[in-house]
Scaffold this active site. Sequence first.
Site, PDB file in Angstrom:
ATOM      1  N   GLU A 249      30.194  35.520  40.159  1.00 15.48           N
ATOM      2  CA  GLU A 249      30.251  34.515  39.096  1.00 15.48           C
ATOM      3  C   GLU A 249      31.678  34.190  38.669  1.00 15.48           C
ATOM      4  O   GLU A 249      31.963  33.072  38.225  1.00 15.48           O
ATOM      5  CB  GLU A 249      29.430  34.971  37.883  1.00 15.48           C
TER       6      GLU A 249
ATOM      7  N   PHE B 120      15.942  43.096  28.817  1.00 13.63           N
ATOM      8  CA  PHE B 120      16.570  43.230  30.137  1.00 13.63           C
ATOM      9  C   PHE B 120      17.521  42.067  30.383  1.00 13.63           C
ATOM     10  O   PHE B 120      17.164  40.906  30.239  1.00 13.63           O
ATOM     11  CB  PHE B 120      15.490  43.260  31.226  1.00 13.63           C
ATOM     12  N   GLN B 121      18.756  42.396  30.731  1.00 12.37           N
ATOM     13  CA  GLN B 121      19.835  41.444  31.019  1.00 12.37           C
ATOM     14  C   GLN B 121      20.124  40.520  29.834  1.00 12.37           C
ATOM     15  O   GLN B 121      20.478  39.351  30.005  1.00 12.37           O
ATOM     16  CB  GLN B 121      19.527  40.621  32.279  1.00 12.37           C
TER      17      GLN B 121
ATOM     18  N   LYS C 109      15.419  31.174  28.427  1.00  7.65           N
ATOM     19  CA  LYS C 109      14.560  30.783  29.548  1.00  7.65           C
ATOM     20  C   LYS C 109      13.373  29.928  29.108  1.00  7.65           C
ATOM     21  O   LYS C 109      12.968  28.994  29.821  1.00  7.65           O
ATOM     22  CB  LYS C 109      14.064  32.029  30.285  1.00  7.65           C
TER      23      LYS C 109
ATOM     24  N   MET D 150      54.970  42.372  41.774  1.00 10.21           N
ATOM     25  CA  MET D 150      55.581  42.188  40.469  1.00 10.21           C
ATOM     26  C   MET D 150      55.549  43.476  39.645  1.00 10.21           C
ATOM     27  O   MET D 150      56.485  43.773  38.894  1.00 10.21           O
ATOM     28  CB  MET D 150      54.886  41.055  39.705  1.00 10.21           C
TER      29      MET D 150
END
Length: 574
Positions: free
Chosen positions: A51, A113-114, A163, A482
């Site tokens: 993602e 959940f999630q 949802k 760096m």
Amino acid sequence: MELLSGADMIARFLQDEGVEYIYGYPGGAALHIYDALFRQDKVKHILVRHEQAATHAADGYARASGKPGTVLVTSGPGATNAVTGIATAYMDSIPMVVLCGQVMSHLIGDDAFQETDIVGVTRPIVKHSFSIRHPSEIPEVLKKAYYLAATGRPGPVVVDIPKDMTAPTERYEYVYPKKVKMRSYNPVTRGHTGQIKKAVELMLKAKRPVFYTGGGVVTGRASEGLTDLVKRLGYPITTTLMGIGAYPQSGRQCLGWLGMHGSFESNMAMHHADLVIAIGARFDDRVTNNTSKFCPTAKVIHVDIDPSSVSKTVRADVPIVGPAGSVISEMISLVQGKEIAHPEALQEWWQKIDGWREERAGKLYEPSKPGETIKPQEVIEALCRVTRGEAYVTTDVGQHQMFAAQYYKFDKPNRFITSGGLGTMGFGFPAAMGIKQNFPDEQVICVTGEGSFQMMMQELSTCKQFGGGVKIVNLNNASLGMVRQWQDLNYKSRHAHSYMESLPDFQKLIESYGFTALKVETLDELEPALERTFADKHELVFLDVAVDPHEHVYPMQVPLGSMRDMLLSKTERT
């Protein structure tokens, strides 16, 4: 009257809004939306492999095209994986709309959940956020999201979508909103005429003026007007890292970019100026160094569309809140037909600047000798020659980023694409993918390092599925360059975890995805390898170049000093 489910409303709205690409990764809370996208063919979904890559690809698309990027992720880890990319866009003022699936509304707050409060998580790093409370409000909310992302000071907008708001069984009237009404949001469309007149009066009287321009000129599409204004006045101009290309770097009046690793002449000119004309720049710490020592003899004109940025870090003598384009246009109309007050002083100023230029000419770095490891600067210079300075160049973050900015010369805006504010390793490759999809016939190069590339290298799989002939140039010094440079300077060369002691065979890795990989170890191999790399602009090629691991980026500002306090090499300083 057309009745659509919430998910179909989203798909239809994206079509009506003219969205071309949406970058994302599916999951349970977003599956209704994914099903709706599957049943249409106007908006192309690009399935990334992480993602974070979705946000960076949308970001690159936005920076190169000027249009908002679009992202779709699921709830919980899908949304939190996008946070780094959202912050990257926020810090650099890039327009983006991130659609986040969420658990069903009746489960919010139950640690379902999630479930993650993504609105709360991202609050400090978004321009605005929305949470859908009823399917019927989806078209209006999305219209507001795209309007907010692209207007005023651009930035990312998050839309949280439970949802049940996208359930296929519930249908509501869909009408594409052609206008947006937001009482609390009224971005300025022009600057204050009185303040612009004051600014022009100062500009015409200045003896040692310098333009200091940033990313606001690029995102505001004001480069053409800026070029006109600067040429009319005959003043020197320097840009920030984000403003590279806003004024042609091949032009005599351009001093390069300024700040921590900016050019010697640009930093010296800023320090000794009597007037700084800042347009679309925010006086970032990587530019100013110690603000108490910043441009001690200069008055400051500050033009910015964001009122909170004006006088935030450095006090402006003439503050102007407004978009760069319209303010510059007014300035041009006011300077037309007028002469500068002190032409002889300006001539002396240019003589001083030319002296600084000549002082460092030919001393920027020591070229490699036959049999020695290639210098990274040589790679970027060769890259610029082969592509005639016309490519879109993305970078990750580190020494390679600075070398690309210093030695590739850009004459157009929107061509140098890099993470400036957040400094995000892993940005370059997915950003290049997003650009290549929008400009398939252009050369798109990702200049990276072996540390940064490994953070997002799984996106080779995305390129294999969807195409995209990105050229990846890996300046391979087997270390976090760096970090190592700072350890050399400040920690007596104690290289704590900055060497990459177990690297993959990049050639075999790239070939396992079905792409071409070339390895370069000597300078005489470089030009032929570059010619092969750019032979077919639609072919993905990975060029692994072994470069000197001991090379530092110079100039480098001395911490807590003024702009003129610089390390010029390992043995020289101002």
